[in-house]
Every structure is written in structure tokens, then in C-alpha cells.
Design a protein around this motif. Structure first.
Motif, PDB file in Angstrom:
ATOM      1  N   ARG A   1      70.246 -89.268  21.789  1.00  0.00           N
ATOM      2  CA  ARG A   1      68.880 -89.482  21.324  1.00  0.00           C
ATOM      3  C   ARG A   1      67.985 -89.887  22.495  1.00  0.00           C
ATOM      4  O   ARG A   1      68.345 -90.752  23.299  1.00  0.00           O
TER       5      ARG A   1
ATOM      6  N   ALA B   1      68.983 -85.889  12.496  1.00  0.00           N
ATOM      7  CA  ALA B   1      69.971 -86.941  12.203  1.00  0.00           C
ATOM      8  C   ALA B   1      70.529 -86.877  10.783  1.00  0.00           C
ATOM      9  O   ALA B   1      71.751 -87.058  10.594  1.00  0.00           O
TER      10      ALA B   1
ATOM     11  N   ILE C   1      75.929 -91.631  17.931  1.00  0.00           N
ATOM     12  CA  ILE C   1      74.714 -91.238  18.651  1.00  0.00           C
ATOM     13  C   ILE C   1      74.464 -92.222  19.785  1.00  0.00           C
ATOM     14  O   ILE C   1      74.455 -93.436  19.593  1.00  0.00           O
TER      15      ILE C   1
ATOM     16  N   ASP D   1      60.910 -88.108  20.550  1.00  0.00           N
ATOM     17  CA  ASP D   1      62.061 -88.791  19.971  1.00  0.00           C
ATOM     18  C   ASP D   1      62.976 -87.709  19.428  1.00  0.00           C
ATOM     19  O   ASP D   1      62.934 -87.357  18.242  1.00  0.00           O
TER      20      ASP D   1
ATOM     21  N   TYR E   1      63.672 -82.968  16.463  1.00  0.00           N
ATOM     22  CA  TYR E   1      63.235 -84.354  16.293  1.00  0.00           C
ATOM     23  C   TYR E   1      64.333 -85.148  15.594  1.00  0.00           C
ATOM     24  O   TYR E   1      64.991 -84.642  14.682  1.00  0.00           O
ATOM     25  N   TYR E   2      64.503 -86.369  16.031  1.00  0.00           N
ATOM     26  CA  TYR E   2      65.561 -87.221  15.480  1.00  0.00           C
ATOM     27  C   TYR E   2      65.485 -87.295  13.963  1.00  0.00           C
ATOM     28  O   TYR E   2      66.500 -87.156  13.268  1.00  0.00           O
ATOM     29  N   GLN E   3      64.298 -87.484  13.427  1.00  0.00           N
ATOM     30  CA  GLN E   3      64.152 -87.655  11.985  1.00  0.00           C
ATOM     31  C   GLN E   3      64.545 -86.405  11.216  1.00  0.00           C
ATOM     32  O   GLN E   3      64.934 -86.486  10.040  1.00  0.00           O
TER      33      GLN E   3
ATOM     34  N   ALA F   1      71.888 -93.507  22.646  1.00  0.00           N
ATOM     35  CA  ALA F   1      70.480 -93.526  23.037  1.00  0.00           C
ATOM     36  C   ALA F   1      70.386 -93.461  24.561  1.00  0.00           C
ATOM     37  O   ALA F   1      71.040 -94.232  25.265  1.00  0.00           O
TER      38      ALA F   1
ATOM     39  N   LEU G   1      66.830 -85.447  19.233  1.00  0.00           N
ATOM     40  CA  LEU G   1      68.270 -85.603  19.070  1.00  0.00           C
ATOM     41  C   LEU G   1      68.950 -84.305  19.489  1.00  0.00           C
ATOM     42  O   LEU G   1      68.593 -83.222  19.004  1.00  0.00           O
TER      43      LEU G   1
ATOM     44  N   ARG H   1      69.321 -79.169  18.036  1.00  0.00           N
ATOM     45  CA  ARG H   1      68.309 -79.896  18.781  1.00  0.00           C
ATOM     46  C   ARG H   1      67.052 -79.973  17.938  1.00  0.00           C
ATOM     47  O   ARG H   1      66.677 -79.025  17.262  1.00  0.00           O
TER      48      ARG H   1
ATOM     49  N   GLY I   1      76.060 -87.183  19.500  1.00  0.00           N
ATOM     50  CA  GLY I   1      74.613 -87.040  19.506  1.00  0.00           C
ATOM     51  C   GLY I   1      74.005 -87.820  20.667  1.00  0.00           C
ATOM     52  O   GLY I   1      74.500 -88.883  21.044  1.00  0.00           O
TER      53      GLY I   1
END
Length: 430
Positions: A7, A49, A57, A29, A44-46, A59, A31, A42, A5
Motif C-alpha cells: 500500500r 482491498a 498488506i 493511496d 485505489y486501496y479502497q 505499507a 494497493l 492494482r 499487498g
């Protein structure tokens, strides 16, 4: 299967934003999930994830965009970049043709190909449509080096039976050598072939006819050449081909204008030619740095848009003065404004990525960050220089992107990834 991943702030423009309201995709933000070199998710991270518990992951600080795609560049000319004092035809005779003769030596071709591909990656370019020279070994050298790096490169042997001594083939040898190279390289790993007549003045009518026959025999390869770059060139073409309606018509008469044709420059096009380009599905690689350096003129974005032409960006090194497609996009803005057109920064990003991918017929593989595509991407550093940092701090996304377009260059490339693997890191040696 191995998955990873990444981020960070994700941005891509998969379609021309003038025509598609949802073309711009941005997750501040985000991922990106990559599995065996392919983007598999693909968002948003929230949101993404939780679907991948326990996944490693990484960053990535900066703005993550698709790898840049150069729609027109000459690898044998890189050592003649910044050569002084001439417009196109004299520049070729004085600087370029002597340099290209050296590529008869395979060791020389190998050395330049390696340096060339490294320079592409350092500038965030992961795919390119490339001129080699008339020598078949120049193509072998480039493709072998690109295959080792897993880069997506389309290239071809130059066809020019009217070239100078030491830099000319024949209609028969040009086609025969091209056939061998197509069988050897087209479709191998991430490589593709482009039938590559230099331009109308360097090929006889017989060779141009053989080029059309070669294309007809291999409908899945590209046609890559130059068109209407310089006024002196255009005058010479009109003098030789007196029955042609315009420069494009010369190519059309030999079967070289079609949906897989990529024409570099197109600075001096008639409306008839533009209408024919649109009808055929052919496209233009816009090369503002080269056009300015050689005094060729400013590409007419307004005319191209009126005719709905397919466009991408090319650096055209060595007449182009930078490998950076960020810098190229900045000069494209200035060239457009000189004719009264304003190039939006999101459209500029599109032309440097998915737009060029479309020209090269690889948009189903690269050019955006959508699931199912190959994971070629670049991390842009909006604080790469003190001036960029001052200009981008607190700025909107559009302002940041435009600042990168105008002020950015290779220094703004923090990392370059090919198939999900980091192949350039500007901090690695620090």
C-alpha cells in the motif's frame, strides 16, 4: 500460491505521455497485489482491498514507481568511473582497455559482477542492458550473479578483433564463443543475450559480417553497440568507411540495423540516419552523463522526436558518472534544454522505465506496474535529503517528480523490490 499487498502512492508511465493521454497512472493511496512475483491487481486501496480480505498488506511510505531500467551500461568499467583527462578514444586506450584485460581472470569478474549488481539495486535499477568484455567468462560471471538475484539482465560478450593485445578475439572465435553463450544463457530465468560488437572501429569487416550472420541465426537476441558518440570517433569511422553514407550506414551494410538493435548515444546523427532508425525500429539509449563527462555533446531530443525515434536512458558507467537513473534523467533535462527542448518529468520517468523496457524488448514483462507484469518496483523517498524535503513538501506530483529527477540520486532510493521481494533497504543496517 502466495500473495502480498503493498500500500502506498503508486505512479507509473507505461507509454510516452506525449502520445497517450492516459499514459500516466497515479493512485495517491494505492494497493499493489503481488502473487508469485507477478502483479495481479492494482488500483485505489479502497477499491482493491475488499477483494482480498485477510491479505497481508505492507505499507510503503514514499512514491512507488517501476524498477528503473538501464539501457546501456558497462559492468567492467565500474572501477574506472571518474577517470580524468581524455575524450572517448584516448579515454578508452588510457583507462578502459587496461581495466578490461583483468577480466580474463574469472575470480576478478565474479567480484566485480557482484559489486556491480549490488550498486544497480542500491540505485533502484532492476533491469539493464550490459556490456561485458571480450572474455566469455566475464559474461558467465555476470549472468550467474544476476540469476542468483533474480534480476532481469541482458548482456553479451564484446566482439572486437581489432582490439589491443590481450583484448581481442577473431571473427571465428567471437562468433563461436557467442553461440555457446547464447545457448547457455538466453532465456534462462530472467536473462537475455545481446550480440555486442564494441563499435565499428574495433571490428574488421569480416567480423562485422560474422556479427550480421550471428544475428540472422538468432533473431530473438538483441544487437547492442555504440553509435555516433563523439566527433573524433565519427571522423575516424568516416575515414575508414569512406563509401558509407554515415555512421549508421556502416552497421546497416552488415545487417546490424533492425528492430532489436540498441545503439548507445547517437549524439551526432544525420537526418538520414534518424529516418533509417525510425524505419528499422531500432532505438537509441540516451546517456547524458557520459556525453557530458567525455565532452561528446548533447543529445538532440528535438531531432529524435521529429523522426519519432524509440528512446531509453542509459547511465553508461564508467564514462557515466553515476549509477542513478534519477540523476541521469536530471542531466537529460539539462542536455535537452541546451538545445531548446524541455523534457517533461513524466516523460523522463517513462524513458527510465517503460521506454527503456521497450528498447530491450521486455516491456511485456517489466517497466510499469500493470497486472500481468513482474513485480519489480522502487520506493522513492521525497524527503531523502533536507533540500528534497523542502522542495517537495506541499508540491504537486509533477513538481515532486521533477525535484527527484534534478536533486535525487541513490539517497532517494528507500527500497528496491525484485519479483515482489525487497532486495535493497537503505534503512536495514540502521
Amino acid at each position: 500460491m502466495s500473495a502480498r499487498g503493498f500500500r502506498g502512492a503508486l505512479l507509473s508511465v507505461a507509454h510516452d505521455p506525449r502520445d497517450h493521454a492516459d499514459a500516466i497512472r497515479h493512485e495517491p493511496d494505492g494497493l499493489l497485489i503481488v502473487e508469485d512475483g507477478i502483479v495481479v491487481a492494482r488500483g485505489y486501496y479502497q477499491d482493491v482491498a475488499p477483494r482480498y480480505p485477510g491479505l497481508a498488506i505492507e505499507a510503503l511510505p514514499g512514491l512507488i514507481v517501476p524498477g528503473f531500467i538501464d539501457a546501456h551500461i558497462h559492468y567492467p568499467q565500474m572501477d574506472r568511473i571518474a577517470s580524468h583527462g581524455a575524450q572517448l578514444l584516448d579515454w578508452l586506450d588510457t583507462h578502459i582497455f587496461p581495466a578490461e584485460k583483468a577480466f580474463a581472470d574469472r575470480a576478478h569478474a565474479d567480484a566485480v559482477a557482484a559489486a556491480f549488481l549490488t550498486e544497480l539495486l542500491r540505485n533502484g535499477t532492476t533491469s539493464a542492458l550490459v556490456f561485458a568484455t571480450v572474455h566469455p567468462q566475464s559474461v558467465d560471471a555476470l549472468f550467474e550473479a544476476a540469476a542468483r538475484r533474480n534480476m532481469r539482465i541482458v548482456a553479451g560478450k564484446v566482439l572486437m578483433d581489432l582490439g589491443p593485445e590481450g583484448l581481442a578475439d577473431t571473427p571465428h572465435s567471437g562468433r563461436a564463443e557467442s553461440e555457446v553463450l547464447i545457448r547457455r544463457w538466453h532465456g534462462h530465468k530472467r536473462l537475455g543475450y545481446a550480440v555486442t560488437p564494441r563499435f565499428a572501429l574495433t571490428s574488421s569487416d569480416t567480423q562485422l559480417a560474422e556479427t550480421g550472420a550471428l544475428l540472422a541465426a538468432h533473431p530473438d537476441v538483441l544487437l547492442h553497440t555504440h553509435l555516433a558518440e563523439n566527433l573524433g570517433e565519427c571522423a575516424a569511422v568516416a575515414e575508414r568507411f569512406r563509401d558509407a553514407r554515415d555512421y549508421l550506414d556502416v552497421y546497416d551494410r552488415f545487417g546490424l540495423v533492425g528492430p532489436r538493435s540498441v545503439f548507445a548515444h547517437g549524439v551526432h546523427l544525420s537526418d538520414r540516419a534518424c529516418a533509417r532508425l525510425h524505419e528499422s525500429g531500432a532505438g537509441i539509449a540516451v546517456c547524458p552523463s557520459s556525453n557530458l563527462f567525455l565532452g561528446s555533446g548533447f543529445f538532440d531530443f528535438g531531432q529524435a522526436d521529429r523522426h519519432s525515434l524509440r528512446l531509453g536512458f542509459g547511465t553508461d558507467v564508467g564514462a557515466g558518472t553515476s549509477f542513478s537513473l534519477l540523476s541521469t534523467a536530471g542531466l537529460a533535462y539539462q542536455a535537452a534544454l541546451a538545445r531548446g527542448d524541455r523534457l517533461d518529468p513524466f516523460r523522463a520517468l517513462y524513458l527510465a522505465t517503460a521506454g527503456s523496457a521497450g528498447l530491450l524488448h521486455i516491456a511485456d514483462r517489466v517497466g510499469s506496474l500493470e497486472p500481468g507484469l513482474e513485480a519489480d518496483f522502487v520506493v522513492l523517498d521525497t524527503a531523502a535529503t533536507s533540500l528534497l524535503a523542502r522542495r517537495t513538501t506541499g508540491a504537486s506530483l509533477a513538481e515532486q517528480l521533477f525535484a527527484l529527477q534534478v536533486l535525487g540520486d541513490d539517497r532517494a532510493i528507500s527500497r528496491t523490490y525484485v519479483l515482489g521481494e525487497c532486495v535493497w533497504d537503505k534503512h536495514a543496517d540502521r
